[in-house]
Design a protein around this motif. Structure first.
Motif, mmCIF file in Angstrom:
data_model
loop_
_atom_site.group_PDB
_atom_site.id
_atom_site.type_symbol
_atom_site.label_atom_id
_atom_site.label_comp_id
_atom_site.label_asym_id
_atom_site.label_seq_id
_atom_site.Cartn_x
_atom_site.Cartn_y
_atom_site.Cartn_z
ATOM 1 N N GLY A 141 -68.005 -25.642 -47.883
ATOM 2 C CA GLY A 141 -67.332 -26.051 -46.665
ATOM 3 C C GLY A 141 -67.273 -24.925 -45.648
ATOM 4 O O GLY A 141 -67.639 -23.782 -45.916
ATOM 5 N N ARG A 142 -66.802 -25.267 -44.491
ATOM 6 C CA ARG A 142 -66.724 -24.293 -43.404
ATOM 7 C C ARG A 142 -65.472 -23.443 -43.563
ATOM 8 O O ARG A 142 -64.388 -23.962 -43.827
ATOM 9 C CB ARG A 142 -66.676 -25.046 -42.075
ATOM 10 N N PRO A 143 -65.577 -22.119 -43.388
ATOM 11 C CA PRO A 143 -64.393 -21.272 -43.512
ATOM 12 C C PRO A 143 -63.394 -21.567 -42.388
ATOM 13 O O PRO A 143 -63.778 -21.857 -41.261
ATOM 14 C CB PRO A 143 -64.920 -19.848 -43.388
ATOM 15 N N THR A 144 -62.129 -21.476 -42.693
ATOM 16 C CA THR A 144 -61.093 -21.774 -41.716
ATOM 17 C C THR A 144 -60.845 -20.569 -40.814
ATOM 18 O O THR A 144 -61.023 -19.420 -41.233
ATOM 19 C CB THR A 144 -59.789 -22.203 -42.403
ATOM 20 N N VAL A 145 -60.459 -20.824 -39.578
ATOM 21 C CA VAL A 145 -60.135 -19.747 -38.643
ATOM 22 C C VAL A 145 -58.629 -19.537 -38.557
ATOM 23 O O VAL A 145 -58.180 -18.590 -37.931
ATOM 24 C CB VAL A 145 -60.689 -20.041 -37.228
ATOM 25 N N VAL A 146 -57.877 -20.397 -39.195
ATOM 26 C CA VAL A 146 -56.423 -20.359 -39.081
ATOM 27 C C VAL A 146 -55.843 -19.505 -40.209
ATOM 28 O O VAL A 146 -56.173 -19.687 -41.375
ATOM 29 C CB VAL A 146 -55.838 -21.784 -39.130
ATOM 30 N N ASN A 147 -54.994 -18.558 -39.835
ATOM 31 C CA ASN A 147 -54.278 -17.760 -40.822
ATOM 32 C C ASN A 147 -52.786 -17.803 -40.488
ATOM 33 O O ASN A 147 -52.376 -18.423 -39.511
ATOM 34 C CB ASN A 147 -54.813 -16.322 -40.858
ATOM 35 N N GLU A 148 -51.985 -17.155 -41.301
ATOM 36 C CA GLU A 148 -50.527 -17.200 -41.110
ATOM 37 C C GLU A 148 -50.114 -16.575 -39.778
ATOM 38 O O GLU A 148 -49.192 -17.038 -39.122
ATOM 39 C CB GLU A 148 -49.828 -16.488 -42.270
ATOM 40 N N GLN A 149 -50.797 -15.520 -39.365
ATOM 41 C CA GLN A 149 -50.456 -14.857 -38.102
ATOM 42 C C GLN A 149 -50.713 -15.791 -36.920
ATOM 43 O O GLN A 149 -49.890 -15.871 -36.001
ATOM 44 C CB GLN A 149 -51.284 -13.584 -37.975
ATOM 45 N N LEU A 150 -51.804 -16.511 -36.940
ATOM 46 C CA LEU A 150 -52.117 -17.435 -35.853
ATOM 47 C C LEU A 150 -51.114 -18.593 -35.826
ATOM 48 O O LEU A 150 -50.651 -18.991 -34.755
ATOM 49 C CB LEU A 150 -53.538 -17.972 -36.034
ATOM 50 N N LEU A 151 -50.742 -19.107 -36.983
ATOM 51 C CA LEU A 151 -49.749 -20.190 -37.040
ATOM 52 C C LEU A 151 -48.394 -19.718 -36.521
ATOM 53 O O LEU A 151 -47.704 -20.437 -35.807
ATOM 54 C CB LEU A 151 -49.619 -20.714 -38.468
ATOM 55 N N ARG A 152 -48.006 -18.501 -36.905
ATOM 56 C CA ARG A 152 -46.727 -17.964 -36.450
ATOM 57 C C ARG A 152 -46.718 -17.801 -34.932
ATOM 58 O O ARG A 152 -45.737 -18.124 -34.258
ATOM 59 C CB ARG A 152 -46.452 -16.620 -37.130
ATOM 60 N N ALA A 153 -47.840 -17.330 -34.379
ATOM 61 C CA ALA A 153 -47.937 -17.161 -32.928
ATOM 62 C C ALA A 153 -47.849 -18.515 -32.220
ATOM 63 O O ALA A 153 -47.186 -18.635 -31.183
ATOM 64 C CB ALA A 153 -49.248 -16.460 -32.571
ATOM 65 N N ALA A 154 -48.501 -19.525 -32.771
ATOM 66 C CA ALA A 154 -48.454 -20.854 -32.150
ATOM 67 C C ALA A 154 -47.043 -21.419 -32.185
ATOM 68 O O ALA A 154 -46.561 -21.979 -31.194
ATOM 69 C CB ALA A 154 -49.412 -21.798 -32.872
ATOM 70 N N ARG A 155 -46.343 -21.256 -33.304
ATOM 71 C CA ARG A 155 -44.974 -21.775 -33.404
ATOM 72 C C ARG A 155 -44.019 -21.012 -32.486
ATOM 73 O O ARG A 155 -43.064 -21.588 -31.977
ATOM 74 C CB ARG A 155 -44.492 -21.699 -34.843
ATOM 75 N N ASP A 156 -44.277 -19.727 -32.291
ATOM 76 C CA ASP A 156 -43.418 -18.947 -31.394
ATOM 77 C C ASP A 156 -43.623 -19.336 -29.931
ATOM 78 O O ASP A 156 -42.696 -19.271 -29.131
ATOM 79 C CB ASP A 156 -43.687 -17.449 -31.557
ATOM 80 N N MET A 157 -44.846 -19.740 -29.559
ATOM 81 C CA MET A 157 -45.132 -20.094 -28.169
ATOM 82 C C MET A 157 -44.694 -21.507 -27.803
ATOM 83 O O MET A 157 -44.466 -21.795 -26.630
ATOM 84 C CB MET A 157 -46.633 -19.983 -27.900
ATOM 85 N N LEU A 158 -44.570 -22.400 -28.765
ATOM 86 C CA LEU A 158 -44.297 -23.802 -28.456
ATOM 87 C C LEU A 158 -42.972 -24.069 -27.758
ATOM 88 O O LEU A 158 -42.931 -24.883 -26.843
ATOM 89 C CB LEU A 158 -44.390 -24.644 -29.731
ATOM 90 N N PRO A 159 -41.861 -23.426 -28.123
ATOM 91 C CA PRO A 159 -40.603 -23.741 -27.417
ATOM 92 C C PRO A 159 -40.576 -23.296 -25.960
ATOM 93 O O PRO A 159 -39.710 -23.737 -25.207
ATOM 94 C CB PRO A 159 -39.547 -22.986 -28.229
ATOM 95 N N ASN A 160 -41.492 -22.450 -25.540
ATOM 96 C CA ASN A 160 -41.531 -21.994 -24.156
ATOM 97 C C ASN A 160 -41.976 -23.155 -23.263
ATOM 98 O O ASN A 160 -43.070 -23.678 -23.424
ATOM 99 C CB ASN A 160 -42.504 -20.819 -24.028
ATOM 100 N N PRO A 161 -41.169 -23.563 -22.285
ATOM 101 C CA PRO A 161 -41.542 -24.708 -21.442
ATOM 102 C C PRO A 161 -42.729 -24.431 -20.528
ATOM 103 O O PRO A 161 -43.331 -25.356 -20.005
ATOM 104 C CB PRO A 161 -40.281 -25.001 -20.633
ATOM 105 N N ASP A 162 -43.080 -23.151 -20.317
ATOM 106 C CA ASP A 162 -44.222 -22.828 -19.464
ATOM 107 C C ASP A 162 -45.558 -23.041 -20.173
ATOM 108 O O ASP A 162 -46.596 -23.151 -19.525
ATOM 109 C CB ASP A 162 -44.135 -21.378 -18.988
ATOM 110 N N ASP A 163 -45.545 -23.065 -21.497
ATOM 111 C CA ASP A 163 -46.782 -23.222 -22.273
ATOM 112 C C ASP A 163 -46.889 -24.644 -22.792
ATOM 113 O O ASP A 163 -45.938 -25.191 -23.340
ATOM 114 C CB ASP A 163 -46.799 -22.266 -23.462
ATOM 115 N N ASN A 164 -48.061 -25.246 -22.612
ATOM 116 C CA ASN A 164 -48.308 -26.534 -23.254
ATOM 117 C C ASN A 164 -49.320 -26.317 -24.375
ATOM 118 O O ASN A 164 -49.827 -25.213 -24.566
ATOM 119 C CB ASN A 164 -48.782 -27.589 -22.249
#
Length: 104
Positions: free
Chosen positions: A42-65
């Motif tokens: 299969g194809r190797p994943t590009v998602v790691n824990e650091q990327l997930l944490r960054a995405a979750r930290d950015m989501l509550p910001n109303p300026d970022d969609n």
């Protein structure tokens, strides 16, 4: 004048239930042997824990969609939706300007 040899499709060799079952068995045996050697495929994943944490930290910001977050992290929107199951709940609901003006 219609040339029938131009219209005919190439014929597939006939497959029987026995031969297709035999091929399926061989494929499954090979995949099981590869798994036993530690090869998953299969194809190797590009998602790691650091990327997930960054995405979750950015989501509550109303300026970022979600689209801008995906672009900043270098992944697709679908990748974010696949790896963050509670993505819809974490994103801040936004009221369109047209609806916000009409309410008052």
């Amino acid at each position: 004048m219609l040339r029938s040899w131009l219209i005919r499709r190439p014929r597939r060799p006939p497959t029987t239930a026995w031969s297709s079952g035999w091929h399926r068995w061989g494929t499954n045996e090979g995949l099981a042997a590869a798994r036993a050697r530690g090869r998953v495929g299969g194809r190797p994943t590009v998602v790691n824990e650091q990327l997930l944490r960054a995405a979750r930290d950015m989501l509550p910001n109303p300026d970022d969609n979600i689209e801008t977050i995906a672009k900043l992290l270098g992944v697709s929107v679908g990748t974010l939706y696949n790896h963050v199951p509670d993505l819809r709940e974490l994103s801040v609901p936004r009221i369109p300007v047209q609806l916000d003006r009409g309410a008052g």
